[in-house]
Design a protein around this motif. Structure first.
Motif, mmCIF file in Angstrom:
data_model
loop_
_atom_site.group_PDB
_atom_site.id
_atom_site.type_symbol
_atom_site.label_atom_id
_atom_site.label_comp_id
_atom_site.label_asym_id
_atom_site.label_seq_id
_atom_site.Cartn_x
_atom_site.Cartn_y
_atom_site.Cartn_z
ATOM 1 N N PHE A 43 0.823 -1.199 0.000
ATOM 2 C CA PHE A 43 0.000 0.000 0.000
ATOM 3 C C PHE A 43 0.862 1.256 0.000
ATOM 4 O O PHE A 43 1.903 1.314 0.663
ATOM 5 C CB PHE A 43 -0.941 -0.002 1.204
ATOM 6 C CG PHE A 43 -1.982 -1.064 1.107
ATOM 7 C CD1 PHE A 43 -3.098 -0.894 0.298
ATOM 8 C CD2 PHE A 43 -1.850 -2.257 1.798
ATOM 9 C CE1 PHE A 43 -4.060 -1.887 0.184
ATOM 10 C CE2 PHE A 43 -2.805 -3.248 1.690
ATOM 11 C CZ PHE A 43 -3.909 -3.064 0.886
ATOM 12 N N ILE A 44 0.410 2.262 -0.751
ATOM 13 C CA ILE A 44 1.070 3.558 -0.843
ATOM 14 C C ILE A 44 0.134 4.582 -0.222
ATOM 15 O O ILE A 44 -1.048 4.642 -0.573
ATOM 16 C CB ILE A 44 1.332 3.952 -2.310
ATOM 17 C CG1 ILE A 44 2.216 2.912 -3.001
ATOM 18 C CG2 ILE A 44 1.950 5.339 -2.400
ATOM 19 C CD1 ILE A 44 2.335 3.107 -4.509
ATOM 20 N N GLY A 45 0.655 5.396 0.701
ATOM 21 C CA GLY A 45 -0.180 6.432 1.303
ATOM 22 C C GLY A 45 0.522 7.154 2.435
ATOM 23 O O GLY A 45 1.689 6.894 2.732
ATOM 24 N N ARG A 46 -0.209 8.075 3.066
ATOM 25 C CA ARG A 46 0.324 8.821 4.215
ATOM 26 C C ARG A 46 0.234 8.021 5.507
ATOM 27 O O ARG A 46 0.919 8.324 6.473
ATOM 28 C CB ARG A 46 -0.439 10.139 4.382
ATOM 29 C CG ARG A 46 -0.095 11.178 3.361
ATOM 30 C CD ARG A 46 -0.641 12.564 3.717
ATOM 31 N NE ARG A 46 -1.710 12.604 4.675
ATOM 32 C CZ ARG A 46 -3.005 12.721 4.382
ATOM 33 N NH1 ARG A 46 -3.395 12.790 3.137
ATOM 34 N NH2 ARG A 46 -3.906 12.761 5.338
ATOM 35 N N ASP A 47 -0.632 7.020 5.547
ATOM 36 C CA ASP A 47 -0.806 6.206 6.750
ATOM 37 C C ASP A 47 0.509 5.510 7.093
ATOM 38 O O ASP A 47 1.114 4.864 6.240
ATOM 39 C CB ASP A 47 -1.904 5.167 6.500
ATOM 40 C CG ASP A 47 -2.320 4.427 7.757
ATOM 41 O OD1 ASP A 47 -1.440 4.061 8.564
ATOM 42 O OD2 ASP A 47 -3.526 4.207 7.941
ATOM 43 N N PRO A 48 0.969 5.627 8.345
ATOM 44 C CA PRO A 48 2.248 4.997 8.719
ATOM 45 C C PRO A 48 2.246 3.472 8.613
ATOM 46 O O PRO A 48 3.305 2.856 8.642
ATOM 47 C CB PRO A 48 2.471 5.439 10.165
ATOM 48 C CG PRO A 48 1.265 6.179 10.593
ATOM 49 C CD PRO A 48 0.378 6.395 9.428
ATOM 50 N N LEU A 49 1.075 2.858 8.476
ATOM 51 C CA LEU A 49 1.009 1.409 8.324
ATOM 52 C C LEU A 49 1.185 0.951 6.881
ATOM 53 O O LEU A 49 1.265 -0.244 6.613
ATOM 54 C CB LEU A 49 -0.312 0.877 8.884
ATOM 55 C CG LEU A 49 -0.506 1.098 10.389
ATOM 56 C CD1 LEU A 49 -1.869 0.602 10.823
ATOM 57 C CD2 LEU A 49 0.600 0.424 11.187
ATOM 58 N N CYS A 50 1.246 1.896 5.945
ATOM 59 C CA CYS A 50 1.480 1.552 4.536
ATOM 60 C C CYS A 50 2.919 1.090 4.341
ATOM 61 O O CYS A 50 3.825 1.496 5.070
ATOM 62 C CB CYS A 50 1.208 2.768 3.635
ATOM 63 S SG CYS A 50 -0.527 3.207 3.504
ATOM 64 N N GLU A 51 3.119 0.248 3.340
ATOM 65 C CA GLU A 51 4.477 -0.205 3.020
ATOM 66 C C GLU A 51 5.293 0.918 2.389
ATOM 67 O O GLU A 51 6.505 0.989 2.569
ATOM 68 C CB GLU A 51 4.423 -1.409 2.071
ATOM 69 C CG GLU A 51 4.018 -2.717 2.713
ATOM 70 C CD GLU A 51 2.522 -2.825 3.024
ATOM 71 O OE1 GLU A 51 2.171 -3.732 3.795
ATOM 72 O OE2 GLU A 51 1.720 -2.026 2.526
ATOM 73 N N VAL A 52 4.649 1.775 1.624
ATOM 74 C CA VAL A 52 5.307 2.927 0.999
ATOM 75 C C VAL A 52 4.653 4.172 1.593
ATOM 76 O O VAL A 52 3.548 4.547 1.209
ATOM 77 C CB VAL A 52 5.145 2.901 -0.541
ATOM 78 C CG1 VAL A 52 5.782 4.129 -1.169
ATOM 79 C CG2 VAL A 52 5.744 1.619 -1.113
ATOM 80 N N VAL A 53 5.333 4.772 2.575
ATOM 81 C CA VAL A 53 4.788 5.938 3.264
ATOM 82 C C VAL A 53 5.335 7.206 2.615
ATOM 83 O O VAL A 53 6.548 7.417 2.563
ATOM 84 C CB VAL A 53 5.141 5.915 4.767
ATOM 85 C CG1 VAL A 53 4.603 7.165 5.460
ATOM 86 C CG2 VAL A 53 4.601 4.662 5.427
ATOM 87 N N LEU A 54 4.416 8.029 2.098
ATOM 88 C CA LEU A 54 4.751 9.319 1.504
ATOM 89 C C LEU A 54 4.021 10.391 2.303
ATOM 90 O O LEU A 54 2.838 10.248 2.607
ATOM 91 C CB LEU A 54 4.344 9.361 0.029
ATOM 92 C CG LEU A 54 5.006 8.295 -0.854
ATOM 93 C CD1 LEU A 54 4.345 8.248 -2.221
ATOM 94 C CD2 LEU A 54 6.494 8.569 -0.983
ATOM 95 N N SER A 55 4.710 11.463 2.656
ATOM 96 C CA SER A 55 4.160 12.459 3.571
ATOM 97 C C SER A 55 3.445 13.616 2.901
ATOM 98 O O SER A 55 2.819 14.425 3.576
ATOM 99 C CB SER A 55 5.292 13.005 4.457
ATOM 100 O OG SER A 55 5.881 11.948 5.167
ATOM 101 N N SER A 56 3.525 13.736 1.603
ATOM 102 C CA SER A 56 2.916 14.861 0.895
ATOM 103 C C SER A 56 1.409 14.908 1.142
ATOM 104 O O SER A 56 0.736 13.881 1.161
ATOM 105 C CB SER A 56 3.181 14.735 -0.608
ATOM 106 O OG SER A 56 2.413 15.676 -1.318
ATOM 107 N N ARG A 57 0.876 16.116 1.312
ATOM 108 C CA ARG A 57 -0.562 16.293 1.541
ATOM 109 C C ARG A 57 -1.376 15.976 0.282
ATOM 110 O O ARG A 57 -2.592 15.896 0.347
ATOM 111 C CB ARG A 57 -0.857 17.725 2.010
ATOM 112 C CG ARG A 57 -0.157 18.114 3.298
ATOM 113 C CD ARG A 57 -0.424 17.216 4.451
ATOM 114 N NE ARG A 57 -1.692 17.501 5.102
ATOM 115 C CZ ARG A 57 -2.296 16.662 5.912
ATOM 116 N NH1 ARG A 57 -1.768 15.499 6.167
ATOM 117 N NH2 ARG A 57 -3.434 16.973 6.471
#
Length: 141
Positions: A43-57
């Motif tokens: 999973f890609i997303g802002r959620d810290p539980l995602c494997e690919v964590v991206l911080s952009s709003r």
């Protein structure tokens, strides 16, 4: 009663990675940042539980999913209903849809452009094979 499903093992030696090509230095999503993908859902997303964590709003909490087959030879990008969708470059836009991708393909989630790259250690070693006899013959000529 709890039922647990045994996940098939991921024995392929291939390395699957997502690299940030264009990012946002202010949020830490800098170009060159690499994420290693495992078999199954990534999973890609802002959620810290995602494997690919991206911080952009511009990224949803769970923006997209990259599914990697168990032999690491087939890949699929799936938009998870994000506000901005997923753009498979150069111009395909996914909204609640999925599409097969291959090594070298680029896609964009929010303002972040990512590149999928598959590295096959066995193949890279094969490219190093040299026919010594022809090499020596060329040296003598």
């Amino acid at each position: 009663m709890v039922l647990l499903r045994k996940k098939r093992s991921c024995e392929a030696a291939r390395i699957v990675q997502l690299t940030v090509i264009e990012g946002n230095n202010d949020t830490g999503d800098i170009p060159g940042k690499v994420f290693y993908l495992q078999c199954g859902n990534n999973f890609i997303g802002r959620d810290p539980l995602c494997e690919v964590v991206l911080s952009s709003r511009t990224i949803s909490r769970k923006h997209a999913n990259v599914h990697v087959s168990y032999d690491k030879k087939a890949f699929q990008v799936h938009d998870l209903g994000s506000a901005n969708g997923v753009i498979i470059l150069p111009a395909a836009v996914l909204k609640n849809d999925k599409r097969a991708v291959k090594s070298g393909d680029e896609f964009q989630v929010g303002e972040i452009r990512l590149k999928l790259l598959v590295i096959d250690p066995e193949e890279s070693l094969k490219t190093m094979d040299v026919d010594v006899k022809s090499f020596i013959k060329a040296e003598k000529d």
